[in-house]
Design a protein around this motif. Structure first.
Motif, PDB file in Angstrom:
ATOM      1  N   LEU A 285      -6.531  -3.617  15.287  1.00 25.17           N
ATOM      2  CA  LEU A 285      -7.686  -2.740  15.125  1.00 25.17           C
ATOM      3  C   LEU A 285      -8.417  -2.977  13.814  1.00 25.17           C
ATOM      4  O   LEU A 285      -9.624  -2.754  13.716  1.00 25.17           O
ATOM      5  N   ALA A 286      -7.691  -3.407  12.796  1.00 23.24           N
ATOM      6  CA  ALA A 286      -8.285  -3.567  11.472  1.00 23.24           C
ATOM      7  C   ALA A 286      -8.909  -4.931  11.240  1.00 23.24           C
ATOM      8  O   ALA A 286      -9.529  -5.154  10.203  1.00 23.24           O
ATOM      9  N   THR A 287      -8.770  -5.845  12.187  1.00 25.27           N
ATOM     10  CA  THR A 287      -9.359  -7.169  12.021  1.00 25.27           C
ATOM     11  C   THR A 287     -10.869  -7.092  12.179  1.00 25.27           C
ATOM     12  O   THR A 287     -11.392  -6.168  12.810  1.00 25.27           O
ATOM     13  N   PRO A 288     -11.608  -8.052  11.615  1.00 31.04           N
ATOM     14  CA  PRO A 288     -13.071  -8.044  11.732  1.00 31.04           C
ATOM     15  C   PRO A 288     -13.511  -7.917  13.185  1.00 31.04           C
ATOM     16  O   PRO A 288     -12.993  -8.578  14.081  1.00 31.04           O
ATOM     17  N   GLY A 289     -14.456  -7.028  13.403  1.00 33.71           N
ATOM     18  CA  GLY A 289     -14.967  -6.806  14.748  1.00 33.71           C
ATOM     19  C   GLY A 289     -14.523  -5.485  15.321  1.00 33.71           C
ATOM     20  O   GLY A 289     -15.176  -4.922  16.193  1.00 33.71           O
TER      21      GLY A 289
ATOM     22  N   SER B 208     -16.532   7.389  -2.941  1.00 34.81           N
ATOM     23  CA  SER B 208     -15.687   7.531  -4.121  1.00 34.81           C
ATOM     24  C   SER B 208     -14.239   7.744  -3.695  1.00 34.81           C
ATOM     25  O   SER B 208     -13.960   8.558  -2.815  1.00 34.81           O
ATOM     26  N   LEU B 209     -13.344   7.029  -4.324  1.00 35.17           N
ATOM     27  CA  LEU B 209     -11.926   7.175  -4.024  1.00 35.17           C
ATOM     28  C   LEU B 209     -11.373   8.396  -4.752  1.00 35.17           C
ATOM     29  O   LEU B 209     -11.979   8.894  -5.692  1.00 35.17           O
ATOM     30  N   PRO B 210     -10.219   8.911  -4.316  1.00 38.20           N
ATOM     31  CA  PRO B 210      -9.632  10.068  -4.990  1.00 38.20           C
ATOM     32  C   PRO B 210      -9.396   9.786  -6.465  1.00 38.20           C
ATOM     33  O   PRO B 210      -9.217   8.638  -6.880  1.00 38.20           O
ATOM     34  N   ASP B 211      -9.373  10.840  -7.272  1.00 41.20           N
ATOM     35  CA  ASP B 211      -9.146  10.690  -8.702  1.00 41.20           C
ATOM     36  C   ASP B 211      -7.865   9.911  -8.969  1.00 41.20           C
ATOM     37  O   ASP B 211      -6.827  10.168  -8.352  1.00 41.20           O
ATOM     38  N   GLY B 212      -7.950   8.972  -9.880  1.00 40.48           N
ATOM     39  CA  GLY B 212      -6.781   8.195 -10.249  1.00 40.48           C
ATOM     40  C   GLY B 212      -6.481   7.036  -9.326  1.00 40.48           C
ATOM     41  O   GLY B 212      -5.520   6.314  -9.519  1.00 40.48           O
ATOM     42  N   TRP B 213      -7.308   6.851  -8.296  1.00 33.64           N
ATOM     43  CA  TRP B 213      -7.073   5.769  -7.334  1.00 33.64           C
ATOM     44  C   TRP B 213      -8.229   4.797  -7.431  1.00 33.64           C
ATOM     45  O   TRP B 213      -9.359   5.109  -7.106  1.00 33.64           O
ATOM     46  N   GLU B 214      -7.956   3.578  -7.880  1.00 33.53           N
ATOM     47  CA  GLU B 214      -9.003   2.608  -8.104  1.00 33.53           C
ATOM     48  C   GLU B 214      -8.816   1.395  -7.208  1.00 33.53           C
ATOM     49  O   GLU B 214      -7.710   1.013  -6.881  1.00 33.53           O
ATOM     50  N   SER B 215      -9.934   0.787  -6.837  1.00 35.06           N
ATOM     51  CA  SER B 215      -9.894  -0.447  -6.062  1.00 35.06           C
ATOM     52  C   SER B 215     -10.672  -1.510  -6.809  1.00 35.06           C
ATOM     53  O   SER B 215     -11.796  -1.277  -7.264  1.00 35.06           O
ATOM     54  N   THR B 216     -10.074  -2.666  -6.975  1.00 34.72           N
ATOM     55  CA  THR B 216     -10.755  -3.765  -7.662  1.00 34.72           C
ATOM     56  C   THR B 216     -11.529  -4.636  -6.694  1.00 34.72           C
ATOM     57  O   THR B 216     -12.172  -5.589  -7.088  1.00 34.72           O
ATOM     58  N   ASN B 217     -11.466  -4.307  -5.407  1.00 34.23           N
ATOM     59  CA  ASN B 217     -12.139  -5.098  -4.393  1.00 34.23           C
ATOM     60  C   ASN B 217     -13.496  -4.487  -4.071  1.00 34.23           C
ATOM     61  O   ASN B 217     -13.572  -3.385  -3.538  1.00 34.23           O
ATOM     62  N   PRO B 218     -14.592  -5.169  -4.399  1.00 31.34           N
ATOM     63  CA  PRO B 218     -15.920  -4.604  -4.159  1.00 31.34           C
ATOM     64  C   PRO B 218     -16.330  -4.640  -2.698  1.00 31.34           C
ATOM     65  O   PRO B 218     -17.287  -4.002  -2.305  1.00 31.34           O
ATOM     66  N   ALA B 219     -15.607  -5.415  -1.877  1.00 29.80           N
ATOM     67  CA  ALA B 219     -15.979  -5.531  -0.468  1.00 29.80           C
ATOM     68  C   ALA B 219     -15.579  -4.263   0.291  1.00 29.80           C
ATOM     69  O   ALA B 219     -14.690  -3.531  -0.127  1.00 29.80           O
ATOM     70  N   PRO B 220     -16.249  -3.983   1.403  1.00 28.26           N
ATOM     71  CA  PRO B 220     -15.859  -2.823   2.210  1.00 28.26           C
ATOM     72  C   PRO B 220     -14.386  -2.917   2.607  1.00 28.26           C
ATOM     73  O   PRO B 220     -13.900  -3.972   2.993  1.00 28.26           O
ATOM     74  N   SER B 221     -13.687  -1.816   2.482  1.00 26.76           N
ATOM     75  CA  SER B 221     -12.263  -1.788   2.790  1.00 26.76           C
ATOM     76  C   SER B 221     -11.963  -0.677   3.778  1.00 26.76           C
ATOM     77  O   SER B 221     -12.548   0.395   3.709  1.00 26.76           O
TER      78      SER B 221
ATOM     79  N   PRO C 147      -4.621  -7.140   2.914  1.00 30.95           N
ATOM     80  CA  PRO C 147      -4.692  -6.977   1.453  1.00 30.95           C
ATOM     81  C   PRO C 147      -5.916  -6.210   0.972  1.00 30.95           C
ATOM     82  O   PRO C 147      -5.918  -5.698  -0.149  1.00 30.95           O
ATOM     83  N   ASN C 148      -6.965  -6.107   1.796  1.00 29.85           N
ATOM     84  CA  ASN C 148      -8.155  -5.370   1.381  1.00 29.85           C
ATOM     85  C   ASN C 148      -8.127  -3.900   1.804  1.00 29.85           C
ATOM     86  O   ASN C 148      -9.043  -3.146   1.490  1.00 29.85           O
TER      87      ASN C 148
ATOM     88  N   GLU D  15       0.800  -1.318  -6.310  1.00 32.96           N
ATOM     89  CA  GLU D  15      -0.579  -1.033  -6.710  1.00 32.96           C
ATOM     90  C   GLU D  15      -1.503  -0.842  -5.521  1.00 32.96           C
ATOM     91  O   GLU D  15      -2.630  -0.369  -5.678  1.00 32.96           O
ATOM     92  N   GLN D  16      -1.066  -1.209  -4.334  1.00 34.96           N
ATOM     93  CA  GLN D  16      -1.943  -1.139  -3.169  1.00 34.96           C
ATOM     94  C   GLN D  16      -1.743   0.136  -2.343  1.00 34.96           C
ATOM     95  O   GLN D  16      -2.532   0.434  -1.458  1.00 34.96           O
ATOM     96  N   ILE D  17      -0.695   0.889  -2.642  1.00 35.33           N
ATOM     97  CA  ILE D  17      -0.379   2.058  -1.819  1.00 35.33           C
ATOM     98  C   ILE D  17      -0.307   3.313  -2.691  1.00 35.33           C
ATOM     99  O   ILE D  17       0.393   3.329  -3.703  1.00 35.33           O
TER     100      ILE D  17
END
Length: 315
Positions: free
Chosen positions: A108-112, A134-147, A169-170, A197-199
């Motif tokens: 389901l999460a693959t492109p398309g 905006s992500l929840p406080d204290g939660w940052e994403s370094t990936n500028p692409a849509p996630s 990974p995104n 760092e991802q969860i």
């Protein structure tokens, strides 16, 4: 006594236990765990003497297994989706069939699966749910692409969230559990697999810790064994795994009655709910999904042809 002698003795003891069909394999697994060697080494050193503290420890582990304790709890180790996990009686042991749940989410999460252009808020889509919110406080994403934001409800050992993090990974992953002890195990497993760092791990009941947030995918492997089936499940499961992760009321549907409508409210339009369910529960699960407004309801069967995973889309 040699290593070969100890193995033969252990196999004979386990043959009188609740899992006699696995006696030889379990005896070998526990011996390799104690000596810290692989099977090839054991074959080459089968005639070596085995005594002292290691032999005493091995005898103790064999007795625990003979009484029905899951071998994963005895060794503290379990593999899921090709990844190593630490498990204790505070968490459910990840099952191979739950990998079908992971595979469905990856599909389901693959492109398309999601039309990002339609979902992203902009001049053409004012007010549309935004992947870049905006992500929840204290939660940052370094990936500028849509996630894609994925919520794992009742994460236990963290197996589902961690497996998804390795393949997506995104993705922005959040994992919730009502048990603080389970969350400690899950955080440790995420660190062990270099995915801490991802969860984001949160404590609470179902979706309460993320009130007001929205997600593209919500996944859960909730408790679904009916209380009336306690006597029917194996001693290994009933007497050792956490009941809070197994049983769900008289019909096993107690959690679904709360989870399904709560998930519908927390999903963005076009988002998916994916969860595991028990044997013979498919008609009731489908009814609850339809009554909560879900569409595109599908069921995935396991390798034995048993319906195992439900997926449904919020319109």
């Amino acid at each position: 006594m040699t290593l070969r002698d100890w193995l033969a003795q252990a196999e004979a003891q386990l043959s009188d236990g609740p899992h006699s069909d696995r006696a030889k394999r379990d005896a070998e697994t526990l011996l390799l765990h104690v000596i810290g060697k692989n099977k090839a080494w054991l074959m080459a050193h089968a005639e070596d003497d085995f005594a002292g503290c290691s032999a005493i420890r091995y005898a103790g582990l064999i007795e625990r297994r003979r009484k029905g304790e899951p071998i994963q709890y005895i060794t503290g180790e379990c593999e899921f989706y090709g990844l190593p996990f630490h498990v204790t009686p505070d968490v459910l042991i990840p099952r191979p069939e739950t990998e079908h749940l992971v595979e469905k989410i990856i599909e389901l999460a693959t492109p398309g699966a999601f039309n990002l252009e339609e979902m992203l808020e902009g001049p053409q889509n004012p007010g549309a749910p935004s992947f870049r919110r905006s992500l929840p406080d204290g939660w940052e994403s370094t990936n500028p692409a849509p996630s894609i934001r994925i919520l794992d409800v009742g994460t236990g050992s963290g197996a589902i969230a961690i497996a998804l993090a390795t393949k997506l990974p995104n993705a922005i992953l959040t994992a919730i559990d009502i048990s603080q002890s389970a969350l400690a195990i899950a955080r440790g497993n995420a660190t062990r697999n270099n995915l801490a760092e991802q969860i984001r791990f949160l404590h609470g009941d179902l979706l309460a810790p993320v009130a007001g947030e929205h997600f593209e995918i919500i996944v859960s492997n909730p408790p679904y064994v009916p209380d009336t089936d306690r006597a029917l499940i194996s001693v290994e499961v009933r007497d050792h795994e956490p009941h809070i992760a197994l049983f769900a009321g008289h019909d096993g549907l107690e959690i679904y009655r709360r989870l399904i409508p709560a998930a519908h409210a927390a999903l963005i339009p076009g988002g998916y709910l994916v969860f595991e369910f028990g044997f013979s529960q498919m008609p009731d699960v489908e009814s609850h999904l339809k009554n909560s407004g879900f569409q595109n309801i599908e069921f995935t069967h396991d390798l034995q042809g048993i319906p195992r995973v439900a997926s449904a889309r919020r319109p």
